[in-house]
Design an enzyme around this catalytic site. Structure first.
Site, short mmCIF file in Angstrom:
data_model
loop_
_atom_site.label_atom_id
_atom_site.label_comp_id
_atom_site.label_asym_id
_atom_site.label_seq_id
_atom_site.Cartn_x
_atom_site.Cartn_y
_atom_site.Cartn_z
N HIS A 223 -2.81 6.82 7.17
CA HIS A 223 -1.87 7.77 6.55
C HIS A 223 -2.57 9.04 6.08
O HIS A 223 -2.09 10.15 6.30
CB HIS A 223 -1.18 7.13 5.33
CG HIS A 223 0.06 6.38 5.65
ND1 HIS A 223 1.15 6.94 6.27
CD2 HIS A 223 0.41 5.08 5.41
CE1 HIS A 223 2.11 6.03 6.41
NE2 HIS A 223 1.69 4.89 5.90
N GLY B 230 0.85 -1.18 0.00
CA GLY B 230 0.00 0.00 0.00
C GLY B 230 0.88 1.23 0.00
O GLY B 230 2.07 1.14 0.36
N HIS C 245 -4.40 0.78 7.42
CA HIS C 245 -3.09 1.42 7.49
C HIS C 245 -3.02 2.62 6.55
O HIS C 245 -2.55 3.70 6.94
CB HIS C 245 -2.02 0.37 7.12
CG HIS C 245 -0.61 0.86 7.16
ND1 HIS C 245 0.32 0.42 8.08
CD2 HIS C 245 0.05 1.77 6.38
CE1 HIS C 245 1.47 1.04 7.86
NE2 HIS C 245 1.34 1.86 6.83
N CYS D 145 6.00 -0.10 7.69
CA CYS D 145 5.63 1.05 6.87
C CYS D 145 6.84 1.52 6.08
O CYS D 145 7.93 1.63 6.64
CB CYS D 145 5.11 2.18 7.77
SG CYS D 145 4.64 3.65 6.84
NI NI Z 1 2.67 3.10 5.85
#
Ligand code: NI
Length: 163
Positions: free
Chosen positions: A138, A49, A134, A92
């Protein structure tokens, strides 16, 4: 096509709530090119992602990797979430080397615009539900470290091993 430079923690853009994209702007070549470059960048970095503020933009666009390939979601909202949650490992691209356990809803439903401005609905469970949550975090200025209960690899940006 060159990939985009990743915005790394700590950067104020990663803590900003991003602005909605006016639907008519979606047809601009600038936005279409950004979406293509975000997809390339996500794959190049082995991500599942990517959110626009991770590549220096302040607009609500995220790429989500699905079984059917990468999907761009614009102005997304989570409209349903399961009562049930599960804890799994997460990392991340903006916080390289750090992984830890994060509790997320087991199932979620997302509504958004697709890259052509059409309404899109995506239902996810397990990993897909995790990626959706997630990336939506962001776009609202949150990071997985805000929700991490235990570090499994690396150290927290402030040096902590545990929260
Ligand atoms: Ni991330």
């Amino acid at each position: 096509m060159p990939i985009l430079e990743l915005t790394l923690h700590p950067h104020t853009l990663l803590r900003s709530k991003l602005r909605e994209v006016p639907p008519h702007e979606l047809h601009s070549s600038a936005i279409q090119k950004l979406i293509d470059q975000m997809i390339e960048t996500m794959f190049a970095k082995n991500g599942v992602g990517l959110a626009a503020n991770q590549v220096g933009r302040d607009i609500q666009i995220a790429i989500i990797s699905t079984q059917d390939g990468p999907v761009a979601v614009i102005n997304p909202r989570i409209v349903r979430k399961s009562f049930r949650k599960e804890v799994s490992e997460e990392g991340c691209l903006s916080i390289p080397g750090l992984f830890g356990m994060v509790k997320r809803h087991q199932r979620v439903t997302l509504e958004a615009l697709d890259r052509h401005g059409k309404r899109l609905r995506m239902e996810g469970k397990g990993l897909l539900a995790r990626v959706i949550q997630h990336e939506l975090d962001h776009l609202n200025g949150f990071l997985c470290i805000d929700r991490m209960s235990k570090v499994t690899h690396g150290t927290m940006p402030d040096g902590r091993k545990k929260i």
